[in-house]
Design a protein around this motif. Structure first.
Motif, PDB file in Angstrom:
ATOM      1  N   LEU A   5       0.826  -1.094  -0.051  1.00 54.93           N
ATOM      2  CA  LEU A   5       0.309   0.065  -0.056  1.00 54.93           C
ATOM      3  C   LEU A   5       0.856   1.486   0.034  1.00 54.93           C
ATOM      4  O   LEU A   5       0.025   2.561   0.200  1.00 54.93           O
ATOM      5  CB  LEU A   5      -0.930  -0.070   1.255  1.00 54.93           C
ATOM      6  CG  LEU A   5      -1.849  -1.056   1.177  1.00 54.93           C
ATOM      7  CD1 LEU A   5      -2.286  -1.089   2.694  1.00 54.93           C
ATOM      8  CD2 LEU A   5      -2.829  -0.869  -0.354  1.00 54.93           C
ATOM      9  N   GLU A  56      -7.980   2.697   8.111  1.00 56.93           N
ATOM     10  CA  GLU A  56      -9.602   2.867   7.315  1.00 56.93           C
ATOM     11  C   GLU A  56      -9.711   4.432   7.595  1.00 56.93           C
ATOM     12  O   GLU A  56     -10.864   5.148   6.587  1.00 56.93           O
ATOM     13  CB  GLU A  56     -11.117   2.686   9.013  1.00 56.93           C
ATOM     14  CG  GLU A  56     -10.718   1.056   8.923  1.00 56.93           C
ATOM     15  CD  GLU A  56     -10.985  -0.162  10.054  1.00 56.93           C
ATOM     16  OE1 GLU A  56     -11.322   0.889  10.758  1.00 56.93           O
ATOM     17  OE2 GLU A  56     -11.943  -0.940   9.899  1.00 56.93           O
ATOM     18  N   GLU A  59      -8.547   5.292   4.765  1.00 62.78           N
ATOM     19  CA  GLU A  59      -9.160   5.373   3.273  1.00 62.78           C
ATOM     20  C   GLU A  59      -8.898   5.813   2.169  1.00 62.78           C
ATOM     21  O   GLU A  59      -8.345   5.585   1.092  1.00 62.78           O
ATOM     22  CB  GLU A  59     -10.266   3.789   3.794  1.00 62.78           C
ATOM     23  CG  GLU A  59     -10.435   3.182   2.624  1.00 62.78           C
ATOM     24  CD  GLU A  59     -11.429   3.833   1.605  1.00 62.78           C
ATOM     25  OE1 GLU A  59     -11.043   3.327   0.380  1.00 62.78           O
ATOM     26  OE2 GLU A  59     -11.974   4.824   1.789  1.00 62.78           O
ATOM     27  N   PRO A  60      -9.328   6.980   2.654  1.00 57.85           N
ATOM     28  CA  PRO A  60      -9.972   7.529   0.744  1.00 57.85           C
ATOM     29  C   PRO A  60      -9.007   8.290   0.760  1.00 57.85           C
ATOM     30  O   PRO A  60      -8.803   8.653  -0.496  1.00 57.85           O
ATOM     31  CB  PRO A  60     -10.436   8.706   1.399  1.00 57.85           C
ATOM     32  CG  PRO A  60     -11.854   7.991   2.725  1.00 57.85           C
ATOM     33  CD  PRO A  60     -10.534   7.688   3.585  1.00 57.85           C
ATOM     34  N   SER A  63      -7.005   5.497  -0.818  1.00 56.46           N
ATOM     35  CA  SER A  63      -7.296   5.104  -2.429  1.00 56.46           C
ATOM     36  C   SER A  63      -7.090   6.060  -2.981  1.00 56.46           C
ATOM     37  O   SER A  63      -6.577   6.077  -4.574  1.00 56.46           O
ATOM     38  CB  SER A  63      -8.470   5.072  -2.356  1.00 56.46           C
ATOM     39  OG  SER A  63      -8.494   4.196  -1.190  1.00 56.46           O
ATOM     40  N   GLN A  64      -6.489   7.763  -3.143  1.00 53.77           N
ATOM     41  CA  GLN A  64      -6.487   8.303  -4.042  1.00 53.77           C
ATOM     42  C   GLN A  64      -4.730   8.173  -4.608  1.00 53.77           C
ATOM     43  O   GLN A  64      -4.574   8.374  -5.479  1.00 53.77           O
ATOM     44  CB  GLN A  64      -6.869  10.015  -3.055  1.00 53.77           C
ATOM     45  CG  GLN A  64      -6.732  10.974  -4.054  1.00 53.77           C
ATOM     46  CD  GLN A  64      -7.562  10.934  -5.477  1.00 53.77           C
ATOM     47  OE1 GLN A  64      -9.100  10.360  -5.206  1.00 53.77           O
ATOM     48  NE2 GLN A  64      -7.435  11.205  -6.653  1.00 53.77           N
ATOM     49  N   LEU A  66      -2.999   5.873  -4.254  1.00 52.75           N
ATOM     50  CA  LEU A  66      -3.033   4.418  -4.678  1.00 52.75           C
ATOM     51  C   LEU A  66      -3.212   4.697  -6.654  1.00 52.75           C
ATOM     52  O   LEU A  66      -3.077   4.431  -7.302  1.00 52.75           O
ATOM     53  CB  LEU A  66      -3.599   3.225  -4.554  1.00 52.75           C
ATOM     54  CG  LEU A  66      -3.227   2.903  -2.941  1.00 52.75           C
ATOM     55  CD1 LEU A  66      -4.299   2.307  -3.187  1.00 52.75           C
ATOM     56  CD2 LEU A  66      -2.009   1.999  -3.031  1.00 52.75           C
ATOM     57  N   LYS A  67      -4.602   5.945  -6.932  1.00 53.12           N
ATOM     58  CA  LYS A  67      -4.844   5.583  -8.597  1.00 53.12           C
ATOM     59  C   LYS A  67      -3.877   6.671  -8.864  1.00 53.12           C
ATOM     60  O   LYS A  67      -3.938   6.779 -10.210  1.00 53.12           O
ATOM     61  CB  LYS A  67      -6.169   6.328  -7.906  1.00 53.12           C
ATOM     62  CG  LYS A  67      -7.563   5.759  -7.647  1.00 53.12           C
ATOM     63  CD  LYS A  67      -8.204   6.894  -7.597  1.00 53.12           C
ATOM     64  CE  LYS A  67      -9.877   5.555  -6.747  1.00 53.12           C
ATOM     65  NZ  LYS A  67     -11.265   6.794  -6.674  1.00 53.12           N
TER      66      LYS A  67
END
Length: 71
Positions: A5, A56, A59-60, A63-64, A66-67
């Protein structure tokens, strides 16, 4: 799993201690855990809960990030 991650997991000052950082998450400084000592060291459930809570909460943002990494 943390390294997949984008987290860096490195040895702490004491044996069995690990420090976790992530250069791509501005809101995250670091966390740590201990793998224990002895013949069959295990990460205690409290450390697992803390890391899960940290993931947790971020997470937002994670996620950003990782994109952005996969694009």
């Amino acid at each position: 799993m943390l390294e997949t991650l984008g987290f860096e997991v490195r040895d702490g000052k004491k044996a069995g201690h690990k420090v976790v950082t992530h250069a791509g998450l501005p809101s995250f400084y670091s966390t740590s855990y201990t793998c224990g000592h002895g013949k069959n060291p295990e990460i205690k459930p409290a450390y697992v809960r803390n890391i899960r809570r940290m993931l947790e909460e971020r997470e937002p943002e994670l996620s950003q990030w990782l994109k952005g990494e996969t694009s």
